[in-house]
Each structure stands twice: as structure tokens, then as C-alpha cells.
Scaffold this motif. Structure first.
Motif, PDB file in Angstrom:
ATOM      1  N   TRP A 100       0.837  -1.208   0.000  1.00  0.00           N
ATOM      2  CA  TRP A 100       0.000   0.000   0.000  1.00  0.00           C
ATOM      3  C   TRP A 100       0.866   1.250   0.000  1.00  0.00           C
ATOM      4  N   HIS A 104       1.328   4.134  -3.083  1.00  0.00           N
ATOM      5  CA  HIS A 104       1.002   5.557  -2.973  1.00  0.00           C
ATOM      6  C   HIS A 104       2.235   6.443  -3.105  1.00  0.00           C
ATOM      7  N   ARG A 107       2.598   6.592  -6.753  1.00  0.00           N
ATOM      8  CA  ARG A 107       1.527   7.448  -7.283  1.00  0.00           C
ATOM      9  C   ARG A 107       1.937   8.912  -7.196  1.00  0.00           C
ATOM     10  N   TYR A 108       2.480   9.321  -6.048  1.00  0.00           N
ATOM     11  CA  TYR A 108       2.942  10.698  -5.902  1.00  0.00           C
ATOM     12  C   TYR A 108       4.175  10.967  -6.757  1.00  0.00           C
ATOM     13  N   ASP A 113      -1.985  11.171 -10.443  1.00  0.00           N
ATOM     14  CA  ASP A 113      -3.274  11.866 -10.372  1.00  0.00           C
ATOM     15  C   ASP A 113      -3.410  12.946 -11.444  1.00  0.00           C
ATOM     16  N   ARG A 217       4.301  15.958  -0.114  1.00  0.00           N
ATOM     17  CA  ARG A 217       3.136  15.071  -0.020  1.00  0.00           C
ATOM     18  C   ARG A 217       3.236  14.237   1.252  1.00  0.00           C
ATOM     19  N   ILE A 219       1.635  10.798   3.475  1.00  0.00           N
ATOM     20  CA  ILE A 219       0.915   9.535   3.438  1.00  0.00           C
ATOM     21  C   ILE A 219       0.831   9.032   4.875  1.00  0.00           C
ATOM     22  N   THR A 245      -2.577  11.779   1.557  1.00  0.00           N
ATOM     23  CA  THR A 245      -3.357  10.555   1.473  1.00  0.00           C
ATOM     24  C   THR A 245      -3.447   9.988   2.887  1.00  0.00           C
ATOM     25  N   ASP A 247      -5.234   7.344   5.628  1.00  0.00           N
ATOM     26  CA  ASP A 247      -5.940   6.073   5.801  1.00  0.00           C
ATOM     27  C   ASP A 247      -6.479   5.908   7.216  1.00  0.00           C
ATOM     28  N   THR A 267      -6.781  12.730  -0.215  1.00  0.00           N
ATOM     29  CA  THR A 267      -7.356  11.438  -0.581  1.00  0.00           C
ATOM     30  C   THR A 267      -7.645  10.676   0.708  1.00  0.00           C
ATOM     31  N   THR A 269      -8.808   7.140   2.425  1.00  0.00           N
ATOM     32  CA  THR A 269      -9.059   5.708   2.268  1.00  0.00           C
ATOM     33  C   THR A 269      -9.526   5.161   3.619  1.00  0.00           C
TER      34      THR A 269
END
Length: 308
Positions: A100, A104, A107-108, A113, A217, A219, A245, A247, A267, A269
Motif C-alpha cells: 500500500w 502511494h 503514485r505521488y 493523479d 506530499r 501519506i 493521502t 488512511d 485522498t 481511504t
């Protein structure tokens, strides 16, 4: 006969019973596993902190409480839980977290995105190589170490921070207050995997978020209280933090009126980054019971003074 009580929600029993029985058999344990033992007869408790069992006083012969959760912040302060407490360090959970977090971070890093277009647009934007993207992992326990090492394998320059001193091959490690400032300075992507303790609450706040390069960013698959929510929202609104992001949250499920839901640079989750996996977790539980019966040190014993 070893009496093992399963103390968790009924849905956990449905998924965990068969793997536990199989793991006990494989470990050679003659165990009577069920959720309805007489407390005075119980040798071990397989436990989820959200179960109905909160008073451990009647469990007078219990040798250890073996948590199914990685986090123990909800039970570590229980004054009736005087027997050894072990947290869950599950290879399956670790693998899920690594996947996970890595997903991410990539992704960054690749700006997915913003580079996947749903309309007729042709705007080439080539990302830097991983070696040009500094990543910091806050928390170097089992999960943090595994994530940091995977990201380093992919070529990211990874800095890690923990409250106590650590040394990990391929990771630049810092600790303590000054070390936190150093770890955050220059970090373009920050991953939070610290435990939830009074000492880690609001690790990211107005002051520490200001140390990041503009547009960094975040996470957070660790714990909600690691972030001062108001400070993060202010940093997102100013552009100091480019995107987050998240969670995990202070209140779960995240209330529908929480600003995170509507923020364009957040984001959400639903606490899915990592989950205890029944088969691999059962093997950890069985090994600890085997150790307890053999008089060997228990694995993943919680330090009550530290809270994890």
C-alpha cells in the motif's frame, strides 16, 4: 491441555478459527480453543481490543494476552491487564502495508493523479528518477523498516526517524527532537508509521510541517493522532503541503462533515492500508503459545512504559 480463549468480535471468530486450529496442530499444541472458557481456566487469550472483554481480573492463571492488532494503544493502559501483552507483528500484515505504501509513494512520485487524462489532452510531463525524490519514513518499527527498505530498493533516497536510535542498512536514520527536524527538512514525500502514544501525538504540527519543502506530499497509514488536523488543513490551504493521502483518523469512520472529505488535495481511504491476515497471524499466535509453554521469551512483547 492448553486452554485458549478467543476474545474478539464474532466475525473474527468466523475467519480466524480454522487458521488458528491448523496453526496449533502444526506447532504440536494440544489446545482447547474457544470463545467461552471459564476465565479462571484460561492459559492464553487471543485478543482484539474492540472485544467485549475489558476486565481481565478473573483470568488468574492467564500467561499472556496475544493481540490480533498491531496497535495496542487501546489496551496498553488497562489496569486489569497485568499479564504479559504481545502485539501482532504479522508477515501478511507487513506485506500488505509495504504494498500500500509503495503504491502511494509511486503514485505521488509519478504524479499519476495529474498525468492520467480522461479528455483529449497531450501534456507530456516526465517525472524525475526515484533517486532524485527524497522520502522520509517516520517510525522504524517492523512496518516502517519494511516500507523504508522497499522504497530504498526502488532507488529512493530514504531517511528514517524514530524516537530511539536505530541503524538500518541503506536508510539514513535519525532520532530525537533534532533528528526529526533533520528528517523532515527536504522530504518531498513523508510516510507516517509511528505508534499512537502521548509522545507521538501531533508529530506533524504547524512547526514540523513548515520544515517540509513547499508542496510536499504526506501519506498516513499509521495512526490518526500523529497529525494535528487543523495544522494539516492550514498547510494544504496554503500549498505548503501539496497533497495528503490519509488512511487513519482520530475518529473512525471519518465523520461525513469532516473537511478532509471535500478538500481537493486530500485522498481518504477507509483504514485499508494493512489488515491482520488470518493464516499468517495464526502462526504468530501459535509460535508465542509454544514459546510460553516452553519457557522461552515471547515475541513482540509490549513495553508498557513506551506504550508499544
Amino acid at each position: 491441555m492448553i486452554n485458549v480463549q478467543f476474545a474478539a468480535r464474532p466475525e473474527r471468530w468466523a475467519t480466524q478459527e480454522a487458521p488458528l486450529r491448523a496453526a496449533f496442530a502444526q506447532a504440536g499444541l494440544n489446545a482447547d480453543l474457544r470463545p467461552d472458557h471459564d476465565p479462571a481456566d484460561v492459559d492464553y487469550v487471543v485478543y482484539a481490543p474492540n472485544s467485549d472483554l475489558q476486565d481481565f481480573t478473573p483470568y488468574t492463571r492467564c500467561k499472556a494476552v496475544l493481540s490480533l492488532w498491531a496497535g495496542v494503544e487501546k489496551i496498553v493502559g488497562n489496569q486489569t491487564l497485568t499479564m504479559p501483552l504481545c502485539r501482532m507483528v504479522d508477515p501478511g500484515l507487513t506485506a500488505g502495508m509495504v504494498e500500500w505504501v509503495t503504491g502511494h509513494v509511486l503514485r505521488y512520485h509519478l504524479d499519476i493523479d495529474n498525468t492520467i487524462h480522461t479528455q483529449d489532452r497531450w501534456e507530456p510531463k516526465v517525472p524525475p528518477l526515484a533517486e532524485e525524490r527524497p522520502v522520509t519514513v517516520l517510525g522504524l518499527g517492523a512496518l516502517g523498516q519494511a516500507c523504508a527498505q522497499m522504497l530504498a530498493t526502488l532507488g529512493f533516497p530514504v531517511t528514517g526517524w524514530s524516537r530511539s536510535e536505530k541503524s538500518i542498512d541503506g536508510i539514513t536514520c535519525h532520532h530525537g527532537e533534532a533528528g526529526l527536524r533533520t528528517a523532515l527538512t527536504g522530504a518531498e514525500i513523508v510516510v507516517l508509521l509511528l505508534p499512537d502514544t502521548p509522545a507521538t501525538e501531533n508529530t506533524l504540527n504547524d512547526e514540523t510541517l513548515a520544515l517540509l519543502p513547499k508542496g510536499a506530499r504526506l501519506i498516513n497509514p499509521g495512526r490518526g493522532p500523529l497529525i494535528d488536523d487543523n495544522a494539516l488543513l492550514a498547510a494544504l490551504n496554503s500549498g505548503q503541503v501539496g497533497h495528503a493521502t490519509l488512511d487513519v483518523f482520530r475518529v473512525e469512520p471519518l465523520p461525513l462533515d469532516h473537511p478532509y472529505w471535500a478538500h481537493p488535495n486530500v485522498t481518504v481511504t477507509p483504514h485499508i492500508a494493512a489488515e491482520t491476515r488470518a493464516i499468517t497471524a495464526a502462526r504468530v499466535i501459535a509460535e508465542n503459545i509454544r514459546r510460553g509453554e516452553a519457557g522461552e521469551p515471547l515475541l513482540h512483547l509490549v513495553d508498557r512504559s513506551l506504550g508499544y
